[in-house]
Design an enzyme around this catalytic site. Structure first.
Site, PDB file in Angstrom:
ATOM      1  NE  ARG A  75      -2.248   0.918   3.717  1.00 30.39           N
ATOM      2  CZ  ARG A  75      -3.230   0.963   4.618  1.00 30.39           C
ATOM      3  NH1 ARG A  75      -3.284   0.034   5.568  1.00 30.39           N
ATOM      4  NH2 ARG A  75      -4.137   1.913   4.573  1.00 30.39           N
ATOM      5  CE  LYS A 113      15.430  -2.454  17.249  1.00 31.87           C
ATOM      6  NZ  LYS A 113      14.138  -1.819  16.994  1.00 31.87           N
ATOM      7  CB  ALA A 117      10.388  -8.495  11.604  1.00 31.28           C
ATOM      8  CB  VAL A 147       5.417  -1.501  10.104  1.00 29.25           C
ATOM      9  CG1 VAL A 147       5.852  -0.926  11.453  1.00 29.25           C
ATOM     10  CG2 VAL A 147       4.013  -1.027   9.759  1.00 29.25           C
ATOM     11  CG  HIS A 166      38.399 -14.977  28.412  1.00 29.61           C
ATOM     12  ND1 HIS A 166      37.467 -14.611  29.353  1.00 29.61           N
ATOM     13  CD2 HIS A 166      39.592 -14.462  28.820  1.00 29.61           C
ATOM     14  CE1 HIS A 166      38.066 -13.907  30.294  1.00 29.61           C
ATOM     15  NE2 HIS A 166      39.361 -13.806  29.996  1.00 29.61           N
TER      16      HIS A 166
END
Length: 609
Positions: free
Chosen positions: A169, A186, A457, A176, A581
């Site tokens: 549309r 983000k 999502a 979205v 590590h």
């Protein structure tokens, strides 16, 4: 009209994870109530699983050698087709099937590229729909909505050889998520985190000047990120020869829909015929009646991400993930943020020990956090939006420059007139789908927000692939053991599988291993010590049941826990897996070692026997 039902393995007593040693039916068979579908075998005995209903088998979801448990999907049946197919029943059921059922798994892209498209056994006949013959154009598959689920379905179906139309549309693909949701939020959260991090470095001897925010450039950065992704999607559609149409879709019959242009009011309505359709129309922000929506100072998440300005004082109604993420953005940019939440705590549904470090940090960064409170009224005045409150420690009245309404989202099920195609849409706008993403109408699928929670999502994309593969004749179905959730706040919060809250409410037995990030060298080197990683596991089998973490980049850590649960790993598997590590990822390893009693990075007193 078809009425599809997924038949599952019933409660088979005190046995679990049994092997399928024989599949007794085939696609196209008509079965009666109590007709045996499969035979399973445990270490104690073998037994047949009967059908609880009569109908026609449309899909097999298991194969000989598969392992199943109570609740596992066995077959999909058209229970409305039993009467119309009764003439075939005697013949179909009197002769043992010689067909070898295809294992219910998903093909890799490499496999599908070399597989010739095969119409599924229950392929619909659009010629039975009179409107189909009069359509302006026809396609094998039409996808309504080009968000992550919709474009994934369209692209996967095209890869499998279907002629696909993708309808959106809005002017750009991505829905979205890409345009006014996940991606722009983000980008702005990253900016806010950088500002916060530079400010906190003063405590470590490095001082930066006060940031100067050029809001136009910041908005441009966000738009550039969006543009790269949406233009990339347009290119992928072109490469795959997926036809793209921009406009509003509305179903007209079981095999047709109309597209009305949203950009050209004078353009004629297009009528499109389809063999299959996927409804991926998504959701919209919930509105509270009585608020002054004609005032641009009252925003939803789309308005907040437009970044029109940086308000001095911002009220956020709703203490869920969306509200808190946007609160972090605006607080980082300099706004005084107030959050009001109706429930007693932020981010309901997430364990309190994971939310606690976030809430503690936000209380120092936000102007106010009011829980157990609600907004009872709002009116526009020259000075801002005047808001009245009730409950908790909220004031009776206060005025804000802007207000963000973030109280949830509702599905768009009623906006595409799916009822005209015979699809059942609930009063709230949800469309039910089975494990193959089929609606009650066999050739129409539904995916994403429109089929229910969680509205994420990454759930929609996997559902989109399943729908495309089933439409292309593949034996695919959605069978995720868990879907992870992430709040990209600062600190981030992530969790998957069983939560402590749910386990305690439902009496589910569990044990846990928990590791504080205050003992993580990587976390401390970042100047952060508030994090936590925990694993929930079965007391008997030690298998992973759930996990959660809070801290910087927690959203990047949860995927390993998801894989562990999907693979049936136990805590020993995680404890013995060598992690690099110093990293934050090793906190999952340490949490497993806590559960195992082998951890050396912290001291855990031995439990008394």
């Amino acid at each position: 009209m078809s009425e599809l039902q997924t038949i599952k393995v019933p409660d088979i007593g005190d046995v679990d994870d049994v092997e399928v040693i024989e599949v007794l039916v085939a696609v196209g068979d008509t079965v009666d109530v109590e007709t045996s579908l499969i035979t399973v075998e445990s270490d104690k005995a073998s037994m047949e699983v009967p059908s609880p209903v009569a109908g026609v088998i449309t899909s097999l979801l298991v194969n000989t050698g598969d392992r199943v448990s109570a609740g596992s999907d066995v077959v999909v049946m058209d229970v409305a087709g039993a009467a119309t197919s009764s003439a075939k029943t005697d013949t179909a059921n009197s002769t043992p099937s010689t067909q070898t059922p295809q294992k219910a798994t998903k093909e890799t892209p490499e496999q599908s590229a070399t597989t010739q498209h095969n119409a599924s056994a229950d392929a619909p006949s659009p010629q039975t729909d009179a409107a189909y013959a009069a359509a302006d154009e026809t396609y094998d598959l039409v996808v309504v909505g080009a968000g992550p689920g919709g474009y994934t379905a369209a692209f996967r179906a095209a890869d499998l050889g279907l002629n696909v139309l993708l309808i959106e549309r809005y002017p750009d693909l991505g829905g979205v998520c890409l345009n006014v949701g996940c991606i722009p939020s983000k980008a702005l959260l990253h900016t806010a985190a950088i500002i916060q991090e530079t400010q906190e470095m003063a405590a470590h001897g490095v001082t930066f000047g006060k940031p100067k925010i050029d809001i136009d450039k910041l908005r441009g950065f966000k738009e550039d990120v969006i543009g790269k992704l949406t233009s990339g999607l347009a290119g992928l559609a072109k490469q795959r020869k997926v036809t793209v149409a921009h406009g509003l879709a509305s179903f007209k019959s079981p095999h047709t829909l109309a597209i009305t242009s949203t950009s050209d009011k004078n353009s004629a309505e297009r009528t499109v015929g389809f063999t299959y359709a996927v409804i991926a129309a998504g959701s919209k922000s919930i509105r509270v009646p009585g608020f002054p929506y004609d005032d641009p100072r009252l925003m939803d998440s789309t308005g907040a991400l437009a970044l029109a300005d940086i308000p001095k004082r911002l009220l956020i109604i709703g203490g869920g993930i969306i509200g808190l993420e946007m609160g972090c953005v605006y607080a980082g940019l300099g706004s005084l943020v107030t959050v009001v939440e109706l429930s007693d705590g932020l981010m309901t549904g997430c364990d309190r020990d994971l939310v606690r470090p976030l809430e503690k940090r936000l209380k120092s960064e936000f102007e106010n956090i009011f829980t157990g409170s609600k907004v009872t009224g709002m009116k526009a005045i020259k000075a801002g939006l005047s808001v009245t409150f009730e409950g908790g420690k909220a004031p009776e009245n206060d005025t804000f420059d802007r207000v963000l309404l973030a109280v949830g989202r509702s599905p768009n099920g009623h906006e595409v007139n799916a009822e005209n195609a015979g699809v059942v849409v609930s009063e709230r706008g949800f469309i039910a789908a089975d494990s193959q993403q089929r609606t009650n109408v066999a050739h129409i699928f539904a995916i994403g927000d429109i089929v229910g929670q969680p509205m994420l999502a990454h759930k929609a994309t996997h559902e989109g692939k399943v729908a495309a593969e089933v439409a292309a004749g593949k034996k695919s179905y959605f069978d995720a053991k868990t879907i992870p959730s992430v709040a990209y706040t600062d600190p981030e919060v992530a969790w998957m599988g069983l939560t402590e809250t749910h386990a305690k409410e439902h009496g589910i037995a569990f044990e846990k291993g928990s590791f504080p990030w205050a003992a993580s060298g990587r976390s401390l080197s970042m100047g952060r010590n508030e994090g936590l990683t925990k694993i929930l596991y079965d007391p008997e089998t030690k298998q992973v049941l759930g996990a959660g973490m809070v801290g910087p980049n927690a959203g990047e850590l949860v995927a390993e826990a998801v894989l562990a649960l999907e693979m049936g790993a136990d805590i020993e598997d995680l404890a013995l897996t060598v992690h690099p590590h110093p990293t934050l990822s090793e906190t999952l390893n340490f949490a497993a070692e806590v559960a195992e009693g082998t951890v050396t990075d912290i001291y855990i007193p031995k439990k008394s026997k």
